[in-house]
Design a protein around this motif. Structure first.
Motif: not given
Length: 393
Positions: A356-362
Protein backbone atom coordinates in the motif's frame (compact mmCIF):
# COMPACT_ATOMS: atom_id res chain seq x y z
CA UNK A 1 16.30 16.91 -2.39
CA UNK A 2 13.52 19.50 -2.45
CA UNK A 3 11.52 21.05 0.36
CA UNK A 4 8.47 23.21 0.23
CA UNK A 5 6.62 25.36 2.73
CA UNK A 6 3.92 23.67 4.81
CA UNK A 7 1.05 25.06 2.74
CA UNK A 8 -0.93 21.87 3.21
CA UNK A 9 -0.36 21.64 6.92
CA UNK A 10 2.14 18.79 7.16
CA UNK A 11 5.19 20.84 7.96
CA UNK A 12 8.18 20.40 5.65
CA UNK A 13 7.56 17.70 3.04
CA UNK A 14 10.53 15.43 2.43
CA UNK A 15 10.76 14.95 -1.35
CA UNK A 16 13.24 12.17 -1.95
CA UNK A 17 12.82 8.42 -2.49
CA UNK A 18 11.57 6.81 0.68
CA UNK A 19 14.25 4.98 2.63
CA UNK A 20 15.00 4.44 6.25
CA UNK A 21 15.79 7.83 7.77
CA UNK A 22 19.01 8.61 9.52
CA UNK A 23 17.91 9.09 13.14
CA UNK A 24 17.40 12.76 13.85
CA UNK A 25 19.66 14.20 16.52
CA UNK A 26 18.09 13.93 19.95
CA UNK A 27 16.74 17.21 21.20
CA UNK A 28 14.16 18.52 23.56
CA UNK A 29 11.21 19.73 21.49
CA UNK A 30 8.55 22.00 22.90
CA UNK A 31 5.09 20.52 23.12
CA UNK A 32 3.85 23.66 21.42
CA UNK A 33 5.44 26.40 19.37
CA UNK A 34 4.21 29.92 18.64
CA UNK A 35 0.87 29.37 16.93
CA UNK A 36 -0.31 30.85 13.70
CA UNK A 37 -3.33 33.04 14.29
CA UNK A 38 -6.30 30.67 14.20
CA UNK A 39 -3.98 27.75 13.45
CA UNK A 40 -3.75 24.27 14.93
CA UNK A 41 -0.23 22.88 14.49
CA UNK A 42 0.66 19.63 16.25
CA UNK A 43 4.32 18.72 16.53
CA UNK A 44 5.10 15.13 15.51
CA UNK A 45 8.86 14.85 15.05
CA UNK A 46 11.71 15.37 12.60
CA UNK A 47 12.79 14.15 9.19
CA UNK A 48 16.14 12.39 8.90
CA UNK A 49 18.01 15.66 8.34
CA UNK A 50 16.33 17.50 11.21
CA UNK A 51 13.40 19.24 9.53
CA UNK A 52 10.56 19.78 11.98
CA UNK A 53 7.23 18.11 11.07
CA UNK A 54 3.87 19.39 12.22
CA UNK A 55 0.42 17.96 11.54
CA UNK A 56 -2.12 20.72 10.89
CA UNK A 57 -5.44 18.89 10.53
CA UNK A 58 -7.47 22.05 9.97
CA UNK A 59 -5.68 22.68 6.68
CA UNK A 60 -6.65 19.32 5.19
CA UNK A 61 -9.93 18.15 3.71
CA UNK A 62 -10.49 16.15 6.89
CA UNK A 63 -8.75 15.75 10.22
CA UNK A 64 -8.55 11.96 10.18
CA UNK A 65 -5.35 9.91 10.52
CA UNK A 66 -4.44 6.22 10.37
CA UNK A 67 -1.39 4.81 12.16
CA UNK A 68 -0.26 1.27 11.26
CA UNK A 69 2.60 -0.82 12.56
CA UNK A 70 3.47 -3.95 14.46
CA UNK A 71 3.90 -4.54 18.17
CA UNK A 72 6.78 -2.42 19.49
CA UNK A 73 6.74 -0.02 16.53
CA UNK A 74 5.79 2.94 18.71
CA UNK A 75 2.09 3.33 17.88
CA UNK A 76 1.05 3.77 21.51
CA UNK A 77 3.76 6.35 22.17
CA UNK A 78 2.78 8.21 19.00
CA UNK A 79 -0.82 8.27 20.24
CA UNK A 80 0.33 9.66 23.59
CA UNK A 81 2.36 12.38 21.85
CA UNK A 82 -0.58 13.45 19.67
CA UNK A 83 -2.94 13.43 22.66
CA UNK A 84 -0.58 15.55 24.76
CA UNK A 85 -0.09 18.02 21.88
CA UNK A 86 -3.84 18.42 21.55
CA UNK A 87 -4.42 18.75 25.29
CA UNK A 88 -1.70 21.38 25.52
CA UNK A 89 -3.77 23.45 23.09
CA UNK A 90 -6.99 22.84 25.07
CA UNK A 91 -8.49 20.57 22.43
CA UNK A 92 -10.77 17.76 23.69
CA UNK A 93 -9.37 14.24 23.26
CA UNK A 94 -11.16 10.92 23.78
CA UNK A 95 -9.03 7.77 24.08
CA UNK A 96 -10.87 4.49 23.48
CA UNK A 97 -8.45 2.06 25.07
CA UNK A 98 -8.95 -1.69 24.75
CA UNK A 99 -5.67 -2.64 26.47
CA UNK A 100 -5.34 -0.01 29.21
CA UNK A 101 -1.98 1.41 28.11
CA UNK A 102 -2.79 4.44 25.94
CA UNK A 103 -3.05 7.20 28.51
CA UNK A 104 0.46 7.33 29.94
CA UNK A 105 1.10 8.64 33.43
CA UNK A 106 -0.13 12.23 33.27
CA UNK A 107 -2.12 13.48 36.25
CA UNK A 108 -4.31 15.74 34.10
CA UNK A 109 -6.17 12.85 32.42
CA UNK A 110 -9.85 12.26 33.11
CA UNK A 111 -9.94 8.47 33.38
CA UNK A 112 -12.92 6.10 33.47
CA UNK A 113 -12.15 2.44 34.11
CA UNK A 114 -15.08 0.31 32.99
CA UNK A 115 -15.16 -2.91 34.98
CA UNK A 116 -17.42 -5.45 36.66
CA UNK A 117 -19.60 -3.63 39.17
CA UNK A 118 -17.53 -0.50 38.52
CA UNK A 119 -18.32 3.10 39.38
CA UNK A 120 -18.65 4.54 35.88
CA UNK A 121 -21.18 3.75 33.18
CA UNK A 122 -23.30 5.06 30.37
CA UNK A 123 -26.75 3.84 29.38
CA UNK A 124 -27.27 3.51 25.59
CA UNK A 125 -31.05 3.31 26.07
CA UNK A 126 -31.30 6.53 28.07
CA UNK A 127 -32.88 9.38 26.10
CA UNK A 128 -32.19 13.10 26.20
CA UNK A 129 -34.90 15.66 25.38
CA UNK A 130 -32.14 17.87 23.96
CA UNK A 131 -31.10 15.23 21.42
CA UNK A 132 -34.20 14.46 19.42
CA UNK A 133 -32.20 12.33 16.97
CA UNK A 134 -32.22 9.52 19.56
CA UNK A 135 -35.82 8.33 19.80
CA UNK A 136 -36.86 5.14 21.62
CA UNK A 137 -36.97 3.33 18.30
CA UNK A 138 -33.56 4.66 17.20
CA UNK A 139 -31.93 3.75 20.53
CA UNK A 140 -33.45 0.27 20.31
CA UNK A 141 -32.27 -0.23 16.71
CA UNK A 142 -28.75 0.98 17.50
CA UNK A 143 -28.49 -1.32 20.51
CA UNK A 144 -29.62 -4.35 18.51
CA UNK A 145 -27.31 -3.39 15.60
CA UNK A 146 -24.35 -3.24 17.98
CA UNK A 147 -25.30 -6.58 19.51
CA UNK A 148 -25.53 -8.07 16.01
CA UNK A 149 -22.10 -6.78 15.01
CA UNK A 150 -20.40 -8.00 18.18
CA UNK A 151 -22.33 -11.29 18.30
CA UNK A 152 -22.69 -12.10 14.58
CA UNK A 153 -24.17 -15.57 15.12
CA UNK A 154 -27.28 -14.05 16.71
CA UNK A 155 -30.04 -14.86 14.22
CA UNK A 156 -32.58 -12.59 12.59
CA UNK A 157 -35.43 -13.97 14.68
CA UNK A 158 -33.47 -13.42 17.90
CA UNK A 159 -32.73 -9.84 16.86
CA UNK A 160 -36.41 -9.21 16.22
CA UNK A 161 -37.40 -10.67 19.59
CA UNK A 162 -34.76 -8.60 21.39
CA UNK A 163 -35.96 -5.44 19.68
CA UNK A 164 -39.57 -6.16 20.67
CA UNK A 165 -38.59 -6.79 24.30
CA UNK A 166 -36.84 -3.41 24.54
CA UNK A 167 -39.72 -1.59 22.81
CA UNK A 168 -42.14 -3.15 25.29
CA UNK A 169 -39.92 -2.03 28.19
CA UNK A 170 -39.98 1.55 26.90
CA UNK A 171 -43.78 1.44 26.75
CA UNK A 172 -44.03 -0.04 30.24
CA UNK A 173 -41.81 2.78 31.55
CA UNK A 174 -44.11 5.34 29.90
CA UNK A 175 -41.44 6.45 27.43
CA UNK A 176 -42.86 7.23 23.97
CA UNK A 177 -41.91 9.26 20.90
CA UNK A 178 -43.04 12.35 22.85
CA UNK A 179 -39.86 14.09 24.06
CA UNK A 180 -41.70 15.18 27.22
CA UNK A 181 -41.43 11.55 28.39
CA UNK A 182 -37.69 11.32 27.83
CA UNK A 183 -36.80 12.59 31.28
CA UNK A 184 -37.80 9.12 32.46
CA UNK A 185 -35.01 6.56 32.40
CA UNK A 186 -35.17 3.00 31.12
CA UNK A 187 -32.65 1.39 33.45
CA UNK A 188 -30.90 -1.75 32.30
CA UNK A 189 -31.89 -3.42 35.53
CA UNK A 190 -35.51 -2.91 34.41
CA UNK A 191 -35.05 -4.93 31.23
CA UNK A 192 -32.78 -7.63 32.64
CA UNK A 193 -35.71 -9.63 34.02
CA UNK A 194 -37.61 -9.45 30.73
CA UNK A 195 -34.64 -10.58 28.67
CA UNK A 196 -33.42 -13.26 31.05
CA UNK A 197 -36.91 -14.80 31.21
CA UNK A 198 -37.29 -14.86 27.43
CA UNK A 199 -38.57 -18.19 26.10
CA UNK A 200 -35.84 -18.23 23.46
CA UNK A 201 -32.82 -19.19 25.57
CA UNK A 202 -30.43 -17.92 22.89
CA UNK A 203 -31.05 -14.26 23.75
CA UNK A 204 -30.28 -14.54 27.49
CA UNK A 205 -27.20 -16.60 26.65
CA UNK A 206 -25.80 -13.81 24.46
CA UNK A 207 -26.64 -10.97 26.84
CA UNK A 208 -25.85 -12.64 30.15
CA UNK A 209 -22.38 -11.07 30.42
CA UNK A 210 -23.85 -7.59 29.88
CA UNK A 211 -26.00 -7.99 32.97
CA UNK A 212 -23.43 -9.91 35.03
CA UNK A 213 -20.86 -7.16 34.49
CA UNK A 214 -23.46 -4.40 34.97
CA UNK A 215 -21.99 -2.96 31.77
CA UNK A 216 -24.56 -0.19 31.40
CA UNK A 217 -25.31 0.40 35.08
CA UNK A 218 -23.30 2.08 37.80
CA UNK A 219 -22.99 4.92 40.26
CA UNK A 220 -21.64 7.75 38.11
CA UNK A 221 -22.65 8.41 34.50
CA UNK A 222 -19.86 9.34 32.11
CA UNK A 223 -20.41 12.98 31.17
CA UNK A 224 -20.18 13.72 27.46
CA UNK A 225 -20.29 17.52 28.10
CA UNK A 226 -17.22 17.07 30.33
CA UNK A 227 -15.47 15.18 27.54
CA UNK A 228 -16.21 17.98 25.06
CA UNK A 229 -15.04 20.67 27.49
CA UNK A 230 -11.36 19.91 26.84
CA UNK A 231 -8.44 17.82 28.05
CA UNK A 232 -7.87 14.09 27.70
CA UNK A 233 -10.60 11.60 28.58
CA UNK A 234 -9.48 7.99 28.87
CA UNK A 235 -12.06 5.21 28.54
CA UNK A 236 -10.21 2.16 29.85
CA UNK A 237 -11.95 -1.06 28.77
CA UNK A 238 -9.15 -3.47 29.61
CA UNK A 239 -10.96 -5.09 32.55
CA UNK A 240 -13.89 -6.27 30.42
CA UNK A 241 -14.13 -9.47 28.37
CA UNK A 242 -13.11 -8.84 24.79
CA UNK A 243 -16.62 -8.92 23.31
CA UNK A 244 -17.94 -6.44 25.88
CA UNK A 245 -15.07 -4.01 25.25
CA UNK A 246 -16.05 -3.61 21.62
CA UNK A 247 -19.77 -3.49 22.35
CA UNK A 248 -19.27 -0.68 24.88
CA UNK A 249 -16.99 1.28 22.52
CA UNK A 250 -19.40 0.85 19.61
CA UNK A 251 -22.41 2.16 21.53
CA UNK A 252 -20.47 4.94 23.24
CA UNK A 253 -19.19 6.27 19.91
CA UNK A 254 -22.74 6.24 18.56
CA UNK A 255 -23.84 8.37 21.51
CA UNK A 256 -20.94 10.78 20.91
CA UNK A 257 -22.03 11.11 17.27
CA UNK A 258 -25.65 11.88 18.13
CA UNK A 259 -24.60 14.44 20.73
CA UNK A 260 -22.44 16.29 18.21
CA UNK A 261 -25.09 15.98 15.52
CA UNK A 262 -27.53 17.74 17.84
CA UNK A 263 -25.04 20.62 18.12
CA UNK A 264 -25.23 21.17 14.36
CA UNK A 265 -22.66 21.15 11.59
CA UNK A 266 -19.42 23.11 11.84
CA UNK A 267 -19.89 26.35 9.84
CA UNK A 268 -18.31 26.12 6.42
CA UNK A 269 -15.55 28.46 5.36
CA UNK A 270 -14.22 29.31 8.82
CA UNK A 271 -10.59 30.42 8.91
CA UNK A 272 -10.20 29.34 12.53
CA UNK A 273 -8.72 25.85 12.28
CA UNK A 274 -9.38 25.13 15.95
CA UNK A 275 -13.09 25.90 15.50
CA UNK A 276 -13.32 23.06 12.96
CA UNK A 277 -12.90 20.46 15.70
CA UNK A 278 -15.04 19.66 18.70
CA UNK A 279 -13.38 16.35 19.56
CA UNK A 280 -10.40 14.20 18.62
CA UNK A 281 -11.24 10.49 18.99
CA UNK A 282 -8.26 8.13 19.22
CA UNK A 283 -8.83 4.36 18.92
CA UNK A 284 -6.15 1.69 19.12
CA UNK A 285 -7.00 -1.73 17.64
CA UNK A 286 -9.49 0.18 15.50
CA UNK A 287 -9.95 -2.83 13.21
CA UNK A 288 -12.42 -4.12 15.79
CA UNK A 289 -14.78 -1.21 15.11
CA UNK A 290 -14.46 -1.32 11.32
CA UNK A 291 -16.34 -3.47 8.81
CA UNK A 292 -13.74 -5.54 6.99
CA UNK A 293 -15.69 -5.67 3.73
CA UNK A 294 -17.61 -2.89 2.05
CA UNK A 295 -19.30 -4.81 -0.77
CA UNK A 296 -22.20 -6.43 1.05
CA UNK A 297 -25.49 -4.56 0.81
CA UNK A 298 -27.07 -6.51 3.65
CA UNK A 299 -24.28 -6.40 6.24
CA UNK A 300 -24.68 -4.01 9.16
CA UNK A 301 -21.93 -1.40 9.01
CA UNK A 302 -19.57 -1.15 11.98
CA UNK A 303 -19.64 2.16 13.79
CA UNK A 304 -16.49 3.72 12.28
CA UNK A 305 -17.58 2.91 8.73
CA UNK A 306 -20.98 4.37 9.42
CA UNK A 307 -19.73 7.68 10.76
CA UNK A 308 -16.25 8.22 9.25
CA UNK A 309 -17.68 10.60 6.67
CA UNK A 310 -20.47 12.08 8.75
CA UNK A 311 -18.37 12.79 11.85
CA UNK A 312 -16.21 15.24 9.93
CA UNK A 313 -19.18 17.59 9.40
CA UNK A 314 -19.78 17.75 13.13
CA UNK A 315 -16.21 18.46 14.15
CA UNK A 316 -14.71 15.03 14.87
CA UNK A 317 -11.18 13.95 14.02
CA UNK A 318 -10.61 10.19 14.03
CA UNK A 319 -7.11 8.89 14.78
CA UNK A 320 -7.18 5.13 14.21
CA UNK A 321 -4.37 2.68 14.90
CA UNK A 322 -3.95 -0.96 13.90
CA UNK A 323 -1.29 -3.39 12.73
CA UNK A 324 -2.18 -3.60 9.04
CA UNK A 325 -3.46 -1.16 6.46
CA UNK A 326 -5.66 -4.05 5.24
CA UNK A 327 -7.69 -3.71 8.45
CA UNK A 328 -9.23 -0.59 6.90
CA UNK A 329 -11.39 -1.06 3.83
CA UNK A 330 -11.79 1.33 0.91
CA UNK A 331 -14.66 3.16 2.58
CA UNK A 332 -12.48 4.14 5.52
CA UNK A 333 -9.29 4.83 3.54
CA UNK A 334 -11.12 7.16 1.15
CA UNK A 335 -11.99 9.39 4.11
CA UNK A 336 -8.57 9.52 5.80
CA UNK A 337 -6.30 12.43 4.88
CA UNK A 338 -3.11 11.29 6.63
CA UNK A 339 -1.58 7.82 6.85
CA UNK A 340 1.46 6.92 8.97
CA UNK A 341 3.19 3.56 8.56
CA UNK A 342 5.62 2.42 11.26
CA UNK A 343 7.78 -0.69 11.67
CA UNK A 344 6.32 -4.07 10.75
CA UNK A 345 6.57 -6.88 13.27
CA UNK A 346 7.18 -9.64 10.74
CA UNK A 347 7.54 -10.35 7.03
CA UNK A 348 3.82 -10.95 6.49
CA UNK A 349 2.92 -7.55 7.97
CA UNK A 350 5.68 -5.93 5.94
CA UNK A 351 4.40 -7.45 2.70
CA UNK A 352 0.88 -6.10 3.20
CA UNK A 353 1.86 -2.63 4.38
CA UNK A 354 4.69 -2.22 1.85
CA UNK A 355 2.30 -2.84 -1.02
CA UNK A 356 0.00 0.00 0.00
CA UNK A 357 2.73 2.48 0.96
CA UNK A 358 4.87 1.57 -2.07
CA UNK A 359 8.05 0.99 -0.12
CA UNK A 360 10.29 -2.03 0.33
CA UNK A 361 9.53 -4.68 2.93
CA UNK A 362 13.10 -4.31 4.16
CA UNK A 363 12.53 -0.64 5.02
CA UNK A 364 9.46 -1.48 7.10
CA UNK A 365 11.26 -4.28 8.93
CA UNK A 366 14.30 -2.11 9.67
CA UNK A 367 12.62 0.97 11.07
CA UNK A 368 13.41 1.72 14.69
CA UNK A 369 10.61 2.39 17.21
CA UNK A 370 9.08 5.79 16.46
CA UNK A 371 10.24 5.87 12.84
CA UNK A 372 7.84 5.69 9.95
CA UNK A 373 6.52 6.97 6.64
CA UNK A 374 4.00 9.80 6.69
CA UNK A 375 1.81 10.08 3.59
CA UNK A 376 -0.59 12.70 2.36
CA UNK A 377 -1.81 12.32 -1.18
CA UNK A 378 1.18 11.46 -3.37
CA UNK A 379 3.72 12.99 -0.99
CA UNK A 380 5.79 10.96 1.45
CA UNK A 381 8.28 11.78 4.13
CA UNK A 382 10.20 9.68 6.60
CA UNK A 383 10.01 10.95 10.14
CA UNK A 384 11.01 10.04 13.65
CA UNK A 385 8.33 10.84 16.23
CA UNK A 386 9.80 12.56 19.26
CA UNK A 387 8.63 10.58 22.31
CA UNK A 388 7.10 12.25 25.35
CA UNK A 389 10.27 11.63 27.38
CA UNK A 390 12.21 13.95 25.03
CA UNK A 391 9.64 16.74 24.98
CA UNK A 392 9.67 19.73 27.24
CA UNK A 393 6.65 19.93 29.49
Amino acid sequence: IRYRSPSRGLGDVYKRPVARPTPAPLRNAPVTEPQRSGGLDLFLGYTGDGQRVNWSPGRLNNGHMIIVGGSGAGKTETIRCIASELAAQSMPVLLIDFHGDMAGTGSDIRSYKIREGGQYYFNPLELDPGIDEITPLRATSDFVDAISINFPTLGIQQRRKLKNIIKDCYRTAGITADTATWTRVLDFDDIEGEIMSCEDETIPAYLEDIFDYKLFSGEEKISIPAILSGGITHINLNALPESLRYLFADLFLRRIYYTLQAMGEIPRGTDDERAKFRLFVIVDEAKLLVSQKSGSKTAIKAVLNKYATEMRKFGVSLILASQLIAHFNEEILANIAVKFCMRSENKKQAQENARFFEVSEKDLLNFQPGEGILIIGSEKMNIRVVPTSERKT
